[in-house]
Design an enzyme around this catalytic site. Structure first.
Site, PDB file in Angstrom:
ATOM      1  N   LYS A  58       8.672 -18.378  -8.995  1.00 22.39           N
ATOM      2  CA  LYS A  58       7.868 -17.381  -9.541  1.00 22.39           C
ATOM      3  C   LYS A  58       6.902 -17.635 -10.440  1.00 22.39           C
ATOM      4  O   LYS A  58       6.802 -18.991 -11.278  1.00 22.39           O
ATOM      5  CB  LYS A  58       8.783 -16.667 -10.625  1.00 22.39           C
ATOM      6  CG  LYS A  58       8.114 -15.488 -11.251  1.00 22.39           C
ATOM      7  CD  LYS A  58       9.045 -14.522 -12.176  1.00 22.39           C
ATOM      8  CE  LYS A  58       8.225 -13.693 -13.022  1.00 22.39           C
ATOM      9  NZ  LYS A  58       9.093 -13.018 -14.282  1.00 22.39           N
ATOM     10  N   ASP A  68      -4.430  -5.801   5.169  1.00 27.26           N
ATOM     11  CA  ASP A  68      -5.251  -6.514   5.845  1.00 27.26           C
ATOM     12  C   ASP A  68      -5.213  -8.068   5.453  1.00 27.26           C
ATOM     13  O   ASP A  68      -5.661  -9.109   6.195  1.00 27.26           O
ATOM     14  CB  ASP A  68      -6.610  -6.026   5.312  1.00 27.26           C
ATOM     15  CG  ASP A  68      -6.839  -4.687   5.973  1.00 27.26           C
ATOM     16  OD1 ASP A  68      -6.699  -4.356   7.394  1.00 27.26           O
ATOM     17  OD2 ASP A  68      -7.402  -3.728   5.314  1.00 27.26           O
ATOM     18  N   LYS A 126     -13.722   2.322  16.261  1.00 31.06           N
ATOM     19  CA  LYS A 126     -12.608   1.512  16.418  1.00 31.06           C
ATOM     20  C   LYS A 126     -11.759   1.369  17.684  1.00 31.06           C
ATOM     21  O   LYS A 126     -11.365   0.366  17.942  1.00 31.06           O
ATOM     22  CB  LYS A 126     -11.659   2.272  15.322  1.00 31.06           C
ATOM     23  CG  LYS A 126     -10.464   1.401  15.060  1.00 31.06           C
ATOM     24  CD  LYS A 126      -9.934   1.842  13.655  1.00 31.06           C
ATOM     25  CE  LYS A 126     -10.473   1.777  12.344  1.00 31.06           C
ATOM     26  NZ  LYS A 126      -9.979   2.409  11.110  1.00 31.06           N
ATOM     27  N   ALA A 136       1.595   1.835  11.721  1.00 29.05           N
ATOM     28  CA  ALA A 136       1.903   0.996  10.358  1.00 29.05           C
ATOM     29  C   ALA A 136       0.360   0.948   9.686  1.00 29.05           C
ATOM     30  O   ALA A 136      -0.583   0.343  10.252  1.00 29.05           O
ATOM     31  CB  ALA A 136       2.458  -0.149  10.775  1.00 29.05           C
ATOM     32  N   LYS A 149     -11.047  -2.239  18.884  1.00 29.86           N
ATOM     33  CA  LYS A 149      -9.501  -2.770  18.876  1.00 29.86           C
ATOM     34  C   LYS A 149      -9.224  -2.918  20.420  1.00 29.86           C
ATOM     35  O   LYS A 149      -8.149  -3.519  20.661  1.00 29.86           O
ATOM     36  CB  LYS A 149      -8.699  -1.720  18.297  1.00 29.86           C
ATOM     37  CG  LYS A 149      -9.039  -1.510  16.975  1.00 29.86           C
ATOM     38  CD  LYS A 149      -8.093  -2.299  15.830  1.00 29.86           C
ATOM     39  CE  LYS A 149      -8.409  -1.670  14.303  1.00 29.86           C
ATOM     40  NZ  LYS A 149      -7.243  -2.492  13.475  1.00 29.86           N
ATOM     41  N   ILE A 175      -2.448  -6.516  14.592  1.00 28.67           N
ATOM     42  CA  ILE A 175      -1.449  -6.282  15.642  1.00 28.67           C
ATOM     43  C   ILE A 175      -1.796  -5.615  16.797  1.00 28.67           C
ATOM     44  O   ILE A 175      -1.807  -5.956  17.912  1.00 28.67           O
ATOM     45  CB  ILE A 175      -0.066  -5.660  14.823  1.00 28.67           C
ATOM     46  CG1 ILE A 175       0.290  -6.527  13.876  1.00 28.67           C
ATOM     47  CG2 ILE A 175       0.874  -5.310  16.069  1.00 28.67           C
ATOM     48  CD1 ILE A 175       1.320  -5.728  12.769  1.00 28.67           C
ATOM     49  N   ASN A 219       0.839  -1.232  -0.043  1.00 29.36           N
ATOM     50  CA  ASN A 219      -0.028  -0.060   0.088  1.00 29.36           C
ATOM     51  C   ASN A 219       0.839   1.173   0.084  1.00 29.36           C
ATOM     52  O   ASN A 219       2.200   1.056   0.130  1.00 29.36           O
ATOM     53  CB  ASN A 219      -0.982  -0.084   1.173  1.00 29.36           C
ATOM     54  CG  ASN A 219      -0.112  -0.104   2.604  1.00 29.36           C
ATOM     55  OD1 ASN A 219       0.525   0.993   2.808  1.00 29.36           O
ATOM     56  ND2 ASN A 219      -0.354  -0.994   3.320  1.00 29.36           N
TER      57      ASN A 219
HETATM   58  O1  C5P Z   1      -8.410  -1.786  11.066  1.00 25.69           O
HETATM   59  P1  C5P Z   1      -7.740  -0.571  10.656  1.00 25.69           P
HETATM   60  O2  C5P Z   1      -6.452  -0.649   9.430  1.00 25.69           O
HETATM   61  O3  C5P Z   1      -8.676   0.650  10.203  1.00 25.69           O
HETATM   62  O4  C5P Z   1      -6.968   0.137  12.053  1.00 25.69           O
HETATM   63  C1  C5P Z   1      -5.969   1.004  11.874  1.00 25.69           C
HETATM   64  C2  C5P Z   1      -5.164   0.751  13.132  1.00 25.69           C
HETATM   65  O5  C5P Z   1      -4.978  -0.545  13.574  1.00 25.69           O
HETATM   66  C3  C5P Z   1      -3.758   1.160  12.952  1.00 25.69           C
HETATM   67  O6  C5P Z   1      -3.411   1.700  14.319  1.00 25.69           O
HETATM   68  C4  C5P Z   1      -3.008   0.165  12.439  1.00 25.69           C
HETATM   69  O7  C5P Z   1      -1.452   0.275  12.761  1.00 25.69           O
HETATM   70  C5  C5P Z   1      -3.543  -0.984  13.285  1.00 25.69           C
HETATM   71  N1  C5P Z   1      -3.632  -2.329  12.441  1.00 25.69           N
HETATM   72  C6  C5P Z   1      -2.925  -3.381  13.149  1.00 25.69           C
HETATM   73  N2  C5P Z   1      -2.837  -4.370  12.461  1.00 25.69           N
HETATM   74  C7  C5P Z   1      -3.625  -4.676  11.184  1.00 25.69           C
HETATM   75  C8  C5P Z   1      -4.346  -3.637  10.979  1.00 25.69           C
HETATM   76  C9  C5P Z   1      -4.453  -2.565  11.506  1.00 25.69           C
HETATM   77  O8  C5P Z   1      -1.998  -3.063  13.964  1.00 25.69           O
HETATM   78  N3  C5P Z   1      -3.664  -5.871  10.788  1.00 25.69           N
END
Ligand code: C5P
Length: 408
Positions: A291, A281, A342, A277, A346, A311, A213
């Site tokens: 390859k 996803d 969120k 970061a 989270k 994470i 990304n």
């Molecule tokens: O779910 P979303 O990506 O919108 O959430 C953003 C927050 O979650 C950020 O702090 C990002 O660093 C963290 N995040 C993560 N691991 C993931 C997806 C997002 O730590 N797989």
């Protein structure tokens, strides 16, 4: 910033680049913080900014020539470099960086840089290709090994018409970096540990292809720098970026989300964790060792995806959960409501929500408009540079721990 540089003297060496036009403003900002600023102007620098301008703004004599009898009699290059508390090179051109890396000394600027016994900070500024050139990158590595602090360069439009890394950092950010280096070291996070994630992750499809990304990593790097500047023992777990890691930060480079998670867990327990970061996803379910071949007439292979670990959510439930756990949220609409949802989902303590609607130019840009959300409510912050967002966030954290300690 008032008075934070009182009694401090900055020797400002001005290289020959168009960014030299920002130096009178830089001098003004350093002086506003209380510093005395003495300028050394290179021959190239004098093509872009006049000694009269610099002398008027700094209120001091401007030094230009190594072989100027009056200058040498009044103030030799050795005294000039030793009387300063810090030597700042801005703009630091490819030429000056090369000279510093090689230890060349054939004019007043390079001689003062070789003669100094004080900390040196450089603010590089040059064309994108010149910055990316292996010779410049090699020289930069040498300077970092020599303990020279680096601020920038920033990414953006350049005077030469190209776009990319090479713009000199803004005067306010350079002045703040100088304050962080030689200002009063309140070290409000001394004794605390901090973990910061930054950048994108790369998820392999096969040995040559990956899912990625557009995250630049800038905001996370700035946060790691700001936490370290307040004295926190800081680890930066970074996906692939083109950024120079901040000094005084332990850098752990990773590629994938799973590596990022493992690196974070290895640094627990941690008082602070800030997850900036942009973790991918999804990853490819079956990334291959060889390859994937394109075969004429065949349908393209289907990419099957598996969800990556979250994470932030994982650390929130960890038995060594960081004491203050902060997540980021990029939103384009209903910023506060989405960020509050969120926060709950989270299980973190704060969410920094950025407004990433296209008109803000935040993606990859140098500025950010954020809201800070916690269980009690939210604060809207003015639009400011990512470095300022980082410092304000680090200050908030310091205040949070001050309150905690006071309550105990
Ligand atoms: O779910 P979303 O990506 O919108 O959430 C953003 C927050 O979650 C950020 O702090 C990002 O660093 C963290 N995040 C993560 N691991 C993931 C997806 C997002 O730590 N797989």
């Amino acid at each position: 910033m008032h008075g934070l540089l009182a009694q401090k003297r900055v020797l400002l060496i001005i290289g020959g680049g168009i960014a030299a036009y920002k130096t009178p403003e830089l001098i003004r900002q350093l002086k506003a913080a209380g510093a005395d600023v003495r300028c050394v102007l290179t021959a190239g620098g004098a093509q872009f900014v006049t000694p009269l301008t610099l002398g008027s703004v700094s209120g001091e004599k401007v030094y230009e020539s190594l072989f100027d009898l009056t200058d040498e009699a009044e103030m030799g290059h050795i005294r000039l470099s030793r009387e300063a508390d810090i030597v700042l090179v801005a703009p630091a051109t490819a030429d000056l960086i090369g000279k510093m890396a090689q230890g060349l000394a054939n004019d007043l600027a390079s001689t003062a840089l070789l003669a100094t016994d004080k900390p040196v900070m450089i603010a590089p500024a040059m064309n994108v290709q010149m910055w990316a050139h292996p010779a410049t990158q090699r020289n930069m590595q040498t300077l970092q090994q020599d303990g020279i602090a680096v601020i920038g360069p920033e990414t953006g439009d350049m005077a030469c018409g190209e776009t990319g890394p090479g713009r000199m950092s803004e005067p306010a950010d350079i002045a703040a970096a100088i304050i962080a280096q030689i200002g009063p070291h309140t070290q409000r996070l001394a004794g605390k540990t901090a973990l910061v994630t930054a950048g994108p992750t790369h998820e392999p499809i096969d040995p040559v292809r990956y899912i990625a990304n557009r995250s630049s990593g800038k905001q996370g790097y700035a946060i790691a720098e700001a936490l370290a500047a307040l004295g926190a023992k800081t680890v930066l777990v970074s996906g692939p970026t083109h950024l120079t890691p901040p000094a005084q930060v332990t850098l752990e480079k990773v590629e994938t989300a799973r590596e990022m998670l493992a690196a974070c867990e290895a640094y627990l327990p941690s008082d602070i964790a800030v997850m900036t970061a942009a973790v991918a996803d999804w990853r490819s379910t079956n990334s291959t060792q060889s390859k994937i071949k394109k075969q004429a007439g065949n349908t393209p292979p289907a990419l099957e995806l598996t969800e990556n670990p979250d994470i932030l959510a994982h650390l929130a439930k960890h038995n060594q959960r960081p004491h203050l756990l902060v997540g980021f949220a990029a939103e384009t609409d209903n910023i506060i409501e989405h960020a509050q949802a969120k926060l709950a989902r989270k299980g973190c303590d704060w969410i920094v929500a950025n407004d990433v609607s296209p008109e803000t130019g935040v993606m990859g840009g140098g500025e950010n408009t954020v809201h800070l959300i916690d269980a009690q409510g939210h604060e809207a912050w003015d639009k400011m540079s990512k470095a300022q967002v980082a410092r304000q966030l680090a200050d908030k954290m310091a205040a949070y721990f001050d309150n905690q300690d006071a309550a105990e």
